[in-house]
Design a protein around this motif. Structure first.
Motif, PDB file in Angstrom:
ATOM      1  N   ALA A  98      -3.123 -17.599  30.027  1.00 18.19           N
ATOM      2  CA  ALA A  98      -1.912 -17.923  30.777  1.00 18.19           C
ATOM      3  C   ALA A  98      -2.046 -17.310  32.164  1.00 18.19           C
ATOM      4  CB  ALA A  98      -0.678 -17.378  30.065  1.00 18.19           C
ATOM      5  N   LYS A  99      -2.317 -18.175  33.147  1.00 22.79           N
ATOM      6  CA  LYS A  99      -2.494 -17.679  34.512  1.00 22.79           C
ATOM      7  C   LYS A  99      -2.455 -18.854  35.483  1.00 22.79           C
ATOM      8  CE  LYS A  99      -7.457 -17.334  33.501  1.00 22.79           C
ATOM      9  NZ  LYS A  99      -8.615 -16.406  33.495  1.00 22.79           N
ATOM     10  N   PRO A 100      -2.184 -18.588  36.757  1.00 20.02           N
ATOM     11  CA  PRO A 100      -2.215 -19.657  37.753  1.00 20.02           C
ATOM     12  C   PRO A 100      -3.586 -20.341  37.757  1.00 20.02           C
ATOM     13  CG  PRO A 100      -1.163 -17.704  38.662  1.00 20.02           C
ATOM     14  CD  PRO A 100      -1.751 -17.294  37.342  1.00 20.02           C
ATOM     15  N   PHE A 101      -3.573 -21.631  38.043  1.00 23.84           N
ATOM     16  CA  PHE A 101      -4.779 -22.442  37.866  1.00 23.84           C
ATOM     17  C   PHE A 101      -5.964 -21.934  38.677  1.00 23.84           C
ATOM     18  CE2 PHE A 101      -7.045 -26.674  38.427  1.00 23.84           C
ATOM     19  CZ  PHE A 101      -7.555 -26.680  37.132  1.00 23.84           C
ATOM     20  N   GLN A 102      -5.707 -21.368  39.865  1.00 24.24           N
ATOM     21  CA  GLN A 102      -6.821 -20.921  40.703  1.00 24.24           C
ATOM     22  C   GLN A 102      -7.585 -19.755  40.089  1.00 24.24           C
ATOM     23  OE1 GLN A 102      -3.611 -20.751  41.517  1.00 24.24           O
ATOM     24  NE2 GLN A 102      -3.079 -18.864  42.615  1.00 24.24           N
ATOM     25  N   HIS A 103      -7.031 -19.153  39.046  1.00 25.70           N
ATOM     26  CA  HIS A 103      -7.696 -18.023  38.398  1.00 25.70           C
ATOM     27  C   HIS A 103      -8.514 -18.431  37.171  1.00 25.70           C
ATOM     28  CE1 HIS A 103      -5.827 -14.891  40.865  1.00 25.70           C
ATOM     29  NE2 HIS A 103      -4.706 -15.600  40.795  1.00 25.70           N
ATOM     30  N   TYR A 104      -8.434 -19.702  36.767  1.00 26.70           N
ATOM     31  CA  TYR A 104      -9.206 -20.161  35.608  1.00 26.70           C
ATOM     32  C   TYR A 104     -10.672 -20.368  35.985  1.00 26.70           C
ATOM     33  CZ  TYR A 104      -5.314 -21.231  32.419  1.00 26.70           C
ATOM     34  OH  TYR A 104      -4.235 -21.147  31.567  1.00 26.70           O
ATOM     35  N   GLU A 105     -11.569 -19.931  35.118  1.00 32.93           N
ATOM     36  CA  GLU A 105     -12.982 -20.239  35.264  1.00 32.93           C
ATOM     37  C   GLU A 105     -13.269 -21.594  34.600  1.00 32.93           C
ATOM     38  OE1 GLU A 105     -14.923 -18.417  37.052  1.00 32.93           O
ATOM     39  OE2 GLU A 105     -13.507 -16.768  37.335  1.00 32.93           O
ATOM     40  N   SER A 149       5.124 -26.965  33.022  1.00 31.70           N
ATOM     41  CA  SER A 149       5.181 -25.528  32.771  1.00 31.70           C
ATOM     42  C   SER A 149       4.410 -24.810  33.865  1.00 31.70           C
ATOM     43  CB  SER A 149       4.581 -25.223  31.389  1.00 31.70           C
ATOM     44  OG  SER A 149       4.608 -23.839  31.107  1.00 31.70           O
ATOM     45  N   VAL A 150       4.485 -23.502  33.839  1.00 33.42           N
ATOM     46  CA  VAL A 150       3.724 -22.697  34.787  1.00 33.42           C
ATOM     47  C   VAL A 150       2.591 -21.967  34.065  1.00 33.42           C
ATOM     48  CG1 VAL A 150       5.696 -22.353  36.322  1.00 33.42           C
ATOM     49  CG2 VAL A 150       5.247 -20.679  34.512  1.00 33.42           C
ATOM     50  N   ASN A 151       1.532 -21.696  34.807  1.00 37.73           N
ATOM     51  CA  ASN A 151       0.455 -20.794  34.385  1.00 37.73           C
ATOM     52  C   ASN A 151      -0.356 -21.268  33.184  1.00 37.73           C
ATOM     53  OD1 ASN A 151       1.433 -19.247  36.458  1.00 37.73           O
ATOM     54  ND2 ASN A 151       2.318 -17.649  35.170  1.00 37.73           N
ATOM     55  N   ARG A 152      -0.382 -22.569  32.938  1.00 35.24           N
ATOM     56  CA  ARG A 152      -1.251 -23.089  31.873  1.00 35.24           C
ATOM     57  C   ARG A 152      -1.578 -24.561  32.099  1.00 35.24           C
ATOM     58  NH1 ARG A 152       2.885 -22.450  26.690  1.00 35.24           N
ATOM     59  NH2 ARG A 152       4.813 -22.716  27.858  1.00 35.24           N
ATOM     60  N   VAL A 153      -2.097 -24.848  33.262  1.00 34.25           N
ATOM     61  CA  VAL A 153      -2.424 -26.224  33.638  1.00 34.25           C
ATOM     62  C   VAL A 153      -3.425 -26.875  32.682  1.00 34.25           C
ATOM     63  CG1 VAL A 153      -3.572 -27.637  35.399  1.00 34.25           C
ATOM     64  CG2 VAL A 153      -1.743 -26.056  36.049  1.00 34.25           C
ATOM     65  N   PRO A 154      -4.515 -26.208  32.274  1.00 38.64           N
ATOM     66  CA  PRO A 154      -5.438 -26.870  31.347  1.00 38.64           C
ATOM     67  C   PRO A 154      -4.778 -27.225  30.017  1.00 38.64           C
ATOM     68  CG  PRO A 154      -6.501 -24.994  32.398  1.00 38.64           C
ATOM     69  CD  PRO A 154      -5.047 -24.908  32.732  1.00 38.64           C
ATOM     70  N   TYR A 155      -3.942 -26.344  29.502  1.00 34.63           N
ATOM     71  CA  TYR A 155      -3.208 -26.627  28.265  1.00 34.63           C
ATOM     72  C   TYR A 155      -2.254 -27.798  28.474  1.00 34.63           C
ATOM     73  CZ  TYR A 155       0.051 -25.821  24.368  1.00 34.63           C
ATOM     74  OH  TYR A 155       0.841 -25.962  23.251  1.00 34.63           O
ATOM     75  N   ARG A 197      -5.356 -16.137  19.727  1.00 35.68           N
ATOM     76  CA  ARG A 197      -6.145 -17.171  20.397  1.00 35.68           C
ATOM     77  C   ARG A 197      -7.100 -16.552  21.411  1.00 35.68           C
ATOM     78  NH1 ARG A 197      -0.794 -19.815  20.680  1.00 35.68           N
ATOM     79  NH2 ARG A 197      -0.684 -21.296  18.960  1.00 35.68           N
ATOM     80  N   ASN A 198      -6.655 -15.502  22.059  1.00 34.00           N
ATOM     81  CA  ASN A 198      -7.493 -14.774  23.010  1.00 34.00           C
ATOM     82  C   ASN A 198      -7.665 -13.359  22.467  1.00 34.00           C
ATOM     83  OD1 ASN A 198      -8.760 -13.518  25.137  1.00 34.00           O
ATOM     84  ND2 ASN A 198      -7.348 -14.271  26.702  1.00 34.00           N
ATOM     85  N   GLU A 206      -2.048 -10.176  33.621  1.00 27.45           N
ATOM     86  CA  GLU A 206      -1.910 -11.255  32.642  1.00 27.45           C
ATOM     87  C   GLU A 206      -0.578 -11.166  31.901  1.00 27.45           C
ATOM     88  OE1 GLU A 206      -6.598 -12.135  31.546  1.00 27.45           O
ATOM     89  OE2 GLU A 206      -5.524 -10.512  30.523  1.00 27.45           O
ATOM     90  N   ARG A 207      -0.120  -9.954  31.637  1.00 24.11           N
ATOM     91  CA  ARG A 207       1.198  -9.799  31.012  1.00 24.11           C
ATOM     92  C   ARG A 207       2.308 -10.309  31.944  1.00 24.11           C
ATOM     93  NH1 ARG A 207      -1.154  -5.242  28.384  1.00 24.11           N
ATOM     94  NH2 ARG A 207      -0.891  -3.931  30.236  1.00 24.11           N
ATOM     95  N   MET A 208       2.150 -10.063  33.232  1.00 24.15           N
ATOM     96  CA  MET A 208       3.123 -10.552  34.207  1.00 24.15           C
ATOM     97  C   MET A 208       3.127 -12.082  34.222  1.00 24.15           C
ATOM     98  SD  MET A 208       3.106 -10.190  38.359  1.00 24.15           S
ATOM     99  CE  MET A 208       1.694 -11.307  38.430  1.00 24.15           C
ATOM    100  N   TRP A 209       1.937 -12.689  34.222  1.00 25.81           N
ATOM    101  CA  TRP A 209       1.840 -14.149  34.234  1.00 25.81           C
ATOM    102  C   TRP A 209       2.440 -14.748  32.960  1.00 25.81           C
ATOM    103  CZ3 TRP A 209      -3.917 -13.750  35.995  1.00 25.81           C
ATOM    104  CH2 TRP A 209      -3.970 -13.626  37.396  1.00 25.81           C
TER     105      TRP A 209
END
Length: 260
Positions: A98-105, A149-155, A197-198, A206-209
């Motif tokens: 769960a994070k903004p998309f720019q932070h996903y690898e 939703s926020v912070n989970r674009v791939p999902y 899951r993680n 990550e807790r904030m996100w």
């Protein structure tokens, strides 16, 4: 509970080791279905054993459903054991990060899609030939209102794909008497996951996100609260039952008024 609502039905429930999947498997077995509980975790064996001890007709199968081969192997075993498949509840999926998309690898994006899109795609492909040859059936795809939703674009992308699969397949398979529906849970209170899951501990960031997801979920719900597993189970089983025989091709949001 509706006694014998699923009598003489063969039902597969994926992701049945915990959470919504476990709730669905337990309820549908108690309502008369011969129930196949599928998960890659060996916890599913314990869930099935408890149902067997209570007198319900269940089969547990460990399988990797992120591949068509894995799904086909499981489906073939169900056919060998019970001779048909009446109902498939495609429940495997869930946010890993769960994070903004720019932070996903790149690897994380692929893992999210593999977890929350492909098991449904492969599940539909695997059971459809059996349902068609048997004269019909029901597939319920568990989606999510997190397509907005926020912070989970791939999902969100994966669950948007699940909604598209549901709508398109329903058009295609209606002549074969196969109903395809979706159920889109919103925020749902659930016990702490036995298998996360993680597996990596969350950082402070990550807790904030993740808290931003919780806040947005509450704000989006007209009822301003999370639902229960039972809220989701009841809708999924309604969709799978003959009570919903004139409903197909739609995804039902169960999210306190949040339409996703």
């Amino acid at each position: 509970m509706f006694q014998d609502r699923f009598k003489n039905k063969i039902a597969i429930v994926t992701g049945a080791a915990q959470g919504i999947g476990r709730g669905v498997a337990e309820r549908i077995a108690k309502e008369g279905a011969k129930t196949v509980l599928v998960d890659r975790s060996d916890v599913v064996l314990e869930v099935a054993e408890s149902l067997k001890k209570a007198g319900y007709d269940v089969l547990a199968i460990q399988a990797d459903l992120e591949t068509l081969a894995g799904f086909n192997k499981m489906s073939d075993r169900v056919i060998q054991t019970f001779g048909k498949i009446d109902i498939l509840i495609n429940n495997v999926g869930g946010t890993i990060w769960a994070k903004p998309f720019q932070h996903y690898e790149e690897e994380e994006i692929m893992k999210e899609i593999n977890r929350s899109l492909f098991p449904t795609l492969w599940g539909c492909r695997s059971v459809l030939p059996h349902m068609i040859s048997n004269g019909g059936g029901v597939i319920v795809n568990v989606s999510s209102v997190a397509t907005r939703s926020v912070n989970r674009v791939p999902y969100a992308a994966a669950k948007g794909g699940v909604n598209a699969i549901t709508a398109s397949l329903a058009f295609e398979q209606a002549p074969n008497h196969v109903r395809i529906l979706g159920v889109a849970p919103g925020g749902t209170e659930a016990p702490q996951r036995i298998i996360p899951r993680n597996e990596n501990p969350q950082t402070d960031e990550e807790r904030m996100w993740y808290q931003q997801i919780v806040d947005q979920t509450m704000e989006s719900s007209l009822q301003k609260k999370y639902g229960t597993i039972e809220d989701q189970v009841s809708t999924i089983l309604f969709a799978a039952s003959d009570e919903a025989k004139y409903i197909t091709g739609v995804t039902i949001p169960v999210a306190g008024g949040d339409l996703g």
